[in-house]
Scaffold this active site. Structure first.
Site, short mmCIF file in Angstrom:
data_model
loop_
_atom_site.label_atom_id
_atom_site.label_comp_id
_atom_site.label_asym_id
_atom_site.label_seq_id
_atom_site.Cartn_x
_atom_site.Cartn_y
_atom_site.Cartn_z
CB SER A 183 9.32 -1.56 -1.86
OG SER A 183 8.21 -2.26 -1.37
CG HIS A 235 10.43 2.92 -0.64
ND1 HIS A 235 9.37 3.29 0.17
CD2 HIS A 235 10.47 1.58 -0.59
CE1 HIS A 235 8.80 2.21 0.66
NE2 HIS A 235 9.46 1.16 0.23
#
Length: 327
Positions: A183, A235
């Protein structure tokens, strides 16, 4: 994954996406005659991630390692490829010990055992099949479009460097848990999409709508990251890295420069790039180098980012009446 795992963005829900949660690309058109590349690297990344998950499950061998525990392996008919009990891993995947063994990001191993390679290896591991499918679908949606426009070299660099950037930031703020997932790299591609739109602003149509759509997608995905067991620091780190890299690697020539051969001689002296593009390139390059230098120095000195930012822990988890961020 129990109380020891942090999966990077296993479920994202931007507008108009399906319930499994996927990033999506904004619909805008670029006014340019540049050639389209045939994407092969992004599909290879997808294959590599799936293959790595199969290897992880083979090594995990739940029927053998789960002996003596009350809960049975999930999908036992798969044999050694069956999943850990749902109480241990609700994402249908391996145990924490297996992930650590195969390269999951773990702060003490990076700092005290000098295993810096985990900053890269962790982006090829996933906490479970749900986590894997959501990330790979997102990679296909975002990555293939970018590779078609900019080629495999630049997109490959952004993916890998953003993944490492996310790992560095994760390690600085999360030191008691392990972290896995692509991610951070995916958020890097999202960040690069945003900076590419900004630095090449003049050659796009429907640019305002595209910018709004992209910002909403990023905001929603980052907001989901405040749920427990989701490594939002990866992230954020990946997004910031990709955002800066986009200014450096995804800069496009002016449309008039591309079409200069079709213009009258008096109009052919058109600069390849605009002044603001050069400025953004220089500033982004300086910030990128400075950020990585400071981050890596702090990491390998064993610094805890939370000591320098008392409120930053809320970026990864906000406690509510339904969950506690202590674990």
């Amino acid at each position: 994954m129990s109380n020891q795992d942090l999966e990077r963005g296993a479920a994202k829900n931007p507008p108009n996406s399906n319930p499994t949660g996927n990033y999506s690309a904004p619909p805008y058109h670029v006014e340019t005659s540049e050639k389209q590349w045939t994407p092969w690297l992004v599909p290879m990344f997808v294959v590599a991630n799936i293959a790595m998950f199969i290897v992880v499950m083979y090594v995990n061998n739940c029927p053998k390692t789960n002996l003596g525990f009350g809960d049975k392996c999930v999908a036992g008919f798969l044999g050694r490829f069956s999943f850990q009990p749902l109480k241990e891993n609700p994402l249908l995947g391996p145990s924490s010990n297996t992930l650590v063994k195969l390269g999951a990001l773990k702060w003490d191993k990076v700092v005290h055992e000098h295993q810096g390679w985990r900053l890269l290896s962790c982006i090829w591991l996933h906490a479970g099949i749900i986590h894997l499918l959501a990330n790979m679908l997102s990679l296909v949606v975002i990555g293939i479009r970018l590779e078609q426009q900019f080629g495999f070299v630049r997109i490959g660099i952004i993916y890998l460097v953003a993944g490492v950037g996310g790992s560095v930031m994760s390690s600085l703020f999360i030191q008691n848990n392990i972290s896995v997932g692509a991610s951070g790299a995916l958020f890097g591609l999202l960040g690069a999409m945003l900076s590419e739109l900004l630095t090449n602003w003049t050659i796009y149509t429907n640019k305002a709508a595209a910018l709004f759509t992209l910002i909403v997608i990023v905001a929603i995905n980052l907001a989901v990251g405040i749920l427990p067991h989701v490594d939002n620091f990866a992230h954020i780190g990946g997004f910031l890295t990709g955002f800066l890299l986009g200014f450096v690697l995804l800069i496009r020539p002016q449309f008039k420069w591309i079409e200069r051969h079709h213009l009258p001689p008096s109009a052919q002296r058109v600069p390849k790039y605009k002044i603001y593009q050069y400025i953004l390139w220089i500033v982004a390059a300086i910030l990128l180098v400075a950020g990585f230098t400071v981050g890596l120095v702090m990491l390998f000195r064993g610094e805890n980012g939370n000591k320098h930012c008392s409120w930053c822990h809320y970026l990864s988890c906000v406690p509510t009446s339904r969950w506690d961020c202590g674990n």
